[in-house]
Write an enzyme that holds these catalytic residues in place. Structure first.
Site, PDB file in Angstrom:
ATOM      1  N   ARG A 146       0.971  -1.208   0.032  1.00 14.68           N
ATOM      2  CA  ARG A 146       0.131   0.046   0.086  1.00 14.68           C
ATOM      3  C   ARG A 146       0.889   1.310   0.043  1.00 14.68           C
ATOM      4  NH1 ARG A 146      -5.238   1.621   3.729  1.00 14.68           N
ATOM      5  NH2 ARG A 146      -6.003   0.292   1.766  1.00 14.68           N
ATOM      6  N   HIS A 191      -7.600   0.587  -6.346  1.00 14.71           N
ATOM      7  CA  HIS A 191      -7.718  -0.249  -5.134  1.00 14.71           C
ATOM      8  C   HIS A 191      -8.509  -1.308  -5.628  1.00 14.71           C
ATOM      9  CE1 HIS A 191      -7.736  -1.193  -1.163  1.00 14.71           C
ATOM     10  NE2 HIS A 191      -8.761  -0.582  -0.831  1.00 14.71           N
ATOM     11  N   GLN A 212     -10.149  -3.956  -2.887  1.00 12.43           N
ATOM     12  CA  GLN A 212     -11.507  -3.360  -2.693  1.00 12.43           C
ATOM     13  C   GLN A 212     -12.639  -3.822  -3.614  1.00 12.43           C
ATOM     14  OE1 GLN A 212     -12.210  -1.661   0.520  1.00 12.43           O
ATOM     15  NE2 GLN A 212     -14.210  -2.463  -0.439  1.00 12.43           N
ATOM     16  N   ASP A 252     -17.143   7.199  -1.255  1.00 15.20           N
ATOM     17  CA  ASP A 252     -16.237   7.030  -0.614  1.00 15.20           C
ATOM     18  C   ASP A 252     -15.614   8.522   0.056  1.00 15.20           C
ATOM     19  OD1 ASP A 252     -13.380   6.247   0.349  1.00 15.20           O
ATOM     20  OD2 ASP A 252     -12.566   6.113  -1.674  1.00 15.20           O
ATOM     21  N   CYS A 298     -16.342   1.745   1.022  1.00 20.71           N
ATOM     22  CA  CYS A 298     -15.190   1.042   1.344  1.00 20.71           C
ATOM     23  C   CYS A 298     -14.663   1.038   2.674  1.00 20.71           C
ATOM     24  CB  CYS A 298     -14.012   1.289   0.273  1.00 20.71           C
ATOM     25  SG  CYS A 298     -13.659   3.111   0.292  1.00 20.71           S
ATOM     26  N   ARG A 317     -13.700  -8.506   2.185  1.00 19.56           N
ATOM     27  CA  ARG A 317     -12.308  -8.230   1.865  1.00 19.56           C
ATOM     28  C   ARG A 317     -11.243  -9.515   2.067  1.00 19.56           C
ATOM     29  NH1 ARG A 317      -9.947  -2.964   1.849  1.00 19.56           N
ATOM     30  NH2 ARG A 317      -8.143  -4.158   1.135  1.00 19.56           N
TER      31      ARG A 317
HETATM   32  N1  NVA Z   1      -9.814   6.823  -1.181  1.00 21.54           N
HETATM   33  C1  NVA Z   1      -9.450   6.356  -0.066  1.00 21.54           C
HETATM   34  C2  NVA Z   1      -9.742   4.629   0.229  1.00 21.54           C
HETATM   35  C3  NVA Z   1      -9.388   4.480   1.600  1.00 21.54           C
HETATM   36  C4  NVA Z   1      -9.782   2.895   1.810  1.00 21.54           C
HETATM   37  C5  NVA Z   1      -7.954   6.717   0.245  1.00 21.54           C
HETATM   38  O1  NVA Z   1      -7.331   6.381  -0.719  1.00 21.54           O
HETATM   39  O2  NVA Z   1      -7.683   7.118   1.278  1.00 21.54           O
HETATM   40  N1   CP Z   2     -10.993  -0.050   2.637  1.00 21.48           N
HETATM   41  C1   CP Z   2      -9.796  -0.061   2.890  1.00 21.48           C
HETATM   42  O1   CP Z   2      -9.014  -0.490   2.292  1.00 21.48           O
HETATM   43  O2   CP Z   2      -9.670   0.061   4.138  1.00 21.48           O
HETATM   44  P1   CP Z   2      -8.263   0.386   5.227  1.00 21.48           P
HETATM   45  O3   CP Z   2      -7.720   1.652   4.888  1.00 21.48           O
HETATM   46  O4   CP Z   2      -8.651   0.388   6.682  1.00 21.48           O
HETATM   47  O5   CP Z   2      -7.362  -0.886   4.802  1.00 21.48           O
END
Ligand code: NVA
Ligand code: CP
Length: 307
Positions: A102, A129, A132, A219, A259, A287
């Site tokens: 990540r 993502h 997800q 989101d 998400c 997930r």
């Molecule tokens: N768009 C959000 C998704 C988190 C799972 C982010 O990147 O923070």
């Molecule tokens: N939806 C998601 O990826 O959550 P986290 O940021 O908690 O991993």
């Protein structure tokens, strides 16, 4: 399938195979049936951003598959002090059987994959993502039985989630409407291709996007890494919210997905989130099942010869 870098790399058959295996693994898990399909294998999990769901679902998923997972924060490993991605890839390939990462730049994930000899899984970048959206698709199929004829809308920022939802909609032939403010559109190449293929309609009108939809998705307005823009975004995104008025434009049996984490009062009201907690928290659980399927598909085969 060698890696999972972005959803558009997967064919319809590959996605369907993952979803079918995910359903099977979920059934086995719920019935206490052990599935030690990755016994003795180790997944490295590199995190440059925070996480609750991704970290815990991958870690417990690996344990349930008979393997183990290592949490590697970039605050602690040399990558965070400037060790090149290409060196990290070649070193970790010697120890691990797979890497979940990540981070911010999609190009870092692509570079990691090109220098590694083990599967790389994208656990979120600024661009996409995919894990997800595999869980989202699993949840839609669970609640609606099929993707055939499904109309979906995404309300909010044209971010990593929007990009992966577009990719999923195109591959699975789902009709997707996206409502976002001007200047916050998803990736232009994805938008162009999906609009031309008839899968995507982009609008600034939330009600038009939600009209007659089976699935409503949202989101956060400010993603990880955009904290400095949060106040400006609150103004720019005013009205881009899933609330009871927007719900009344959708089909009466419409489901809501998020998400998570959610910012109640911004992209979704507390009322709508709580009314749809059943599917939203099933989505969160999925997930783990969807990612276990990805891990099995990528890591069950013997490790490649070092190059
Ligand atoms: N768009 C959000 C998704 C988190 C799972 C982010 O990147 O923070
Ligand atoms: N939806 C998601 O990826 O959550 P986290 O940021 O908690 O991993």
């Amino acid at each position: 399938m060698e890696h999972l870098l972005k959803l558009q790399d997967l064919s319809r058959k590959e996605i369907t195979d993952i979803l079918n295996l995910a359903d099977q693994l979920k059934f086995e898990h719920r019935h206490g049936i052990m599935h030690n399909r990755l016994q003795g294998k180790t997944l490295g999990m590199i995190f440059s951003k925070s996480s609750t769901r991704t970290r815990v679902s991958f870690e417990t998923g690996m344990f349930q598959l008979g393997g183990m997972a290592l949490f590697l924060s970039t605050n602690d490993i040399q990558l965070g002090r400037g060790e090149p991605v290409k060196d990290t890839a070649r070193v970790l390939s010697r120890f691990l059987d797979g890497i979940m990462i990540r981070t911010f730049k999609q190009s870092d994930v692509e570079e990691l994959a090109s220098y590694s000899t083990i599967p790389i899984i994208n656990g979120l970048t600024d661009y996409c993502h995919p894990c997800q959206v595999l869980a989202d698709l699993m949840t839609i199929r669970e609640f609606k039985d099929t993707f055939k004829g499904i109309k979906m809308c995404f309300v909010g920022d044209g971010n990593n989630m929007a990009n992966s939802l577009i990719a999923g909609a195109v591959t699975l032939d789902i009709k997707l409407n996206i409502a976002c403010p001007k200047g916050y559109e998803p990736d232009s190449a994805l938008v162009k291709a999906a609009t031309e293929s008839g899968h995507l309609t982009l609008t600034e009108d939330v009600f038009e996007a939600a009209k007659d939809c089976d699935v409503l998705y949202t989101d956060v307005w400010a993603s990880m890494g955009q904290e400095a823009e949060a106040e400006r975004r609150k103004k720019d995104f005013a009205g881009f919210q899933i609330n009871s008025a927007v719900m009344s434009a959708a089909k009466p049996d419409a489901m809501v997905l998020h998400c998570l984490p959610a910012h109640r009062g911004e992209e979704i009201t507390d009322e709508v989130l709580e009314a749809h907690a059943k599917e939203i928290f099933e989505q969160a659980e999925n997930r783990m099942h969807a990612q276990k399927a990805v891990l099995v598909k990528l890591m069950e085969k013997p490790k490649a010869v070092y190059r």
